[in-house]
Each structure stands twice: as C-alpha cells, then as structure tokens.
Design an enzyme around this catalytic site. Structure first.
Site: not given
Length: 323
Positions: A24, A55, A166, A216-217, A221
C-alpha cells in the site's frame, strides 16, 4: 533453506512466507514507483507480496512480479501474492467477478490468498467509499457467511489457492467457523498488530482454531491522514523499542518485526524506502531473548491506528468488541 524464505503451514495445506511486503502507498506516490519498489522487494528477498483492490496498485504490482519472473529471478510458485475483496462487492454474485478483475489487472492466473478486506458491507458499485448527499458513507447489510461461501467457490475454481479474512473480530470469525455449510476455514485473519496493539487474545483464539494471524501496520502505519489520527504516538520512536534496538544494534523497525515472528505471527513490512526494504529482510539474522519479548509485551496499550471511525456506526464494525 535460506531463512529469508521461512514459511508457515496453512490449514489447507498451502504455505505462506512469514515475512511479507505490504504494497500500500498513499495516492500521492506515483504509480510507476510501485513497480520499482515491488521489484526491489523481490530482489531483497521478499516472496510474500500483499496488496488489495482498494490499494489501486494491482496493475503495477502485477507488472513487477511478472518482470521478475521474466528475468529469471523467481518462478510464479516462489511468489505468494495476496489480494483482498473490497466492501462494495459484498454480494455473492459480485465476489468472483471482483477477483477476476484483480487477476486481469495483475495478468496472473491465480492469487495465492484472497481475503475479505473488512467485515463491513458498503453500497455495491465502483466507488470504494460510496457517500450520500450529506457525505455519509452508505452501508449495506449482508450475511457474511454467504460472502464466505462465494469465497469458497473462488478457491474451488482455482482462482485463489487459499482464502481468509482481514480485520475480523472473534465473534465474526466464529460466525464463519460455525456456518453449517462451511467447506474451508479461513487460513488467516490479517489485522492491525504491533507492540502497542499486540492482539494477544485474538492471537490465542486464532491459534486454537489453526488460523494464522497476519500483522498489518506492524510498524505503526504510514500515518496517512485519511485513516490515521495525526496526533497518534509514533511507534518507532518509542523509548523502550529504541533501547532494544540499540542493545541488538538493529533498527526499531526490525525489533517490531522480529517481535511478531517470535510470537508465531506472519508480519507485513511496508516501506517505499530502498534501504529500509533491504534492511527489513535482516529480521531473520538475530533473536530477541524471552526478557526482550516480555518488555515488548508490556508496551501493549490496546492502541489502534486504523480506527475507520467513519464506519463506527456500521452494524458489523469490528473494533467495538474487546477482540
């Protein structure tokens, strides 16, 4: 086997590399840059590439993957590619066409993993965040189990080797797992996960069901203003994390990535900086002690960067539950 290519077994018999490249990039990043950095990531040793319809970069990511296959660097089966079904395609009849549309952009025959991106349905159509005349995001109501059944058909059709979810909470995962017609369990749940939000309860639950947690992140982030409060704390500047980085002579990012691997979490590293992309693969070159891990566990404050507050009123909003 090169440690860079460490993989974890999924509950459907396929294998997922434990370190992934998060592709992303905010809209201001030129799309041709996406091609460059994805190629760089593959050259650095990443074999797991994570993207999504949302994305808006699948053409570029696909081009990068195909060019590394064409130049002999990798074979298609070496690459583990993930795409995600966006919330405006949450009608059973829209699921497979959405995946086919991603495959067309990628110019690939299959994805290794297809995920339901968020458990919240939005008004169907081509606009990712459909809004009414007052600027409010328009919700849709669907049975997530019916969407899951459409995902199962994508697996049966060979368009996705594995399927998962997710940003689901425990209750939403259980709903899928308890669906009487369940054919395939989700292989993973990809969620925000880092030392400030270590998801220990969700991780234990997923492990108990043989579902892999994907972080994720994981580095806190990129603080993109659409998704993240600009006043939120910068994870990689945390003094405890920085002290551990100094102790191991590694970057704070590497400590945050290593933490996840040692907990049995698959971790996505997102960077568009060439030096950091190469550096992130060093996560296999050192180990944290059990004391280090305890110190990192103690950083947890259940702090979420990606709150999606404009969807907080959605009946399926996942982040109001404890986990």
């Amino acid at each position: 086997m090169d440690p860079k290519y460490q993989r974890v077994a999924l509950n459907d018999g396929h294998f997922m590399p434990v370190l992934g490249f998060g592709s992303y990039a905010p809209p201001e990043v030129p799309r041709n840059r996406v091609v460059e950095v994805t190629k760089l990531a593959i050259e650095a040793g990443f074999r797991h590439i994570d993207s999504a319809y949302l994305y808006n970069n699948e053409e570029q990511v696909g081009l990068a993957i195909r060019s590394k296959i064409a130049d002999g660097s990798v074979k298609r089966e070496d690459i583990f590619y993930t795409s995600k079904l966006w919330c405006t395609f949450f009608r059973p009849q829209l699921v497979q066409p959405a995946l086919e549309s991603s495959l067309k952009k990628l110019q690939l025959d299959y994805v290794d993993l297809y995920l339901i991106h968020f458990p919240m349905a939005l008004k169907p159509g081509e606009t990712p965040l459909p809004k009414d005349e007052n600027g409010k995001v328009m919700f849709d109501t669907v049975d997530l189990c019916a969407i899951w059944e459409a995902m199962e058909k994508c697996k049966d059709a060979g368009l996705a080797k594995s399927i998962g979810v997710s940003n689901f909470n425990r209750r939403q995962l259980e709903m899928i797992l308890n669906n009487p017609g369940l054919k395939y369990k989700p292989v993973c749940n990809q969620v925000e996960c880092h030392p400030y939000l270590n998801q220990s309860k969700l991780l234990d639950f997923c492990k108990s069901k043989d579902i892999v947690l994907v972080a994720h992140s994981a580095l806190g982030t990129q603080r993109h203003k659409l998704w993240v409060d600009q006043n939120s704390p910068a994870l990689l500047e945390d003094p405890v994390l920085c002290a551990l980085a100094k102790k191991h002579k590694r970057s704070p990012a590497l400590i945050a990535l290593r933490y996840q691997l040692q907990r049995g979490v698959v971790v996505l590293a997102k960077s568009y900086n060439e030096q950091r992309i190469r550096e992130n693969v060093q996560v296999f070159e050192f180990q944290l002690t059990s004391e280090d891990m305890k110190v990192l566990d103690d950083l947890n404050r259940n702090f979420r960067y990606v709150v999606m507050d404009f969807l907080v009123d959605h009946p399926d909003y996942p982040f109001s539950d404890e986990y």
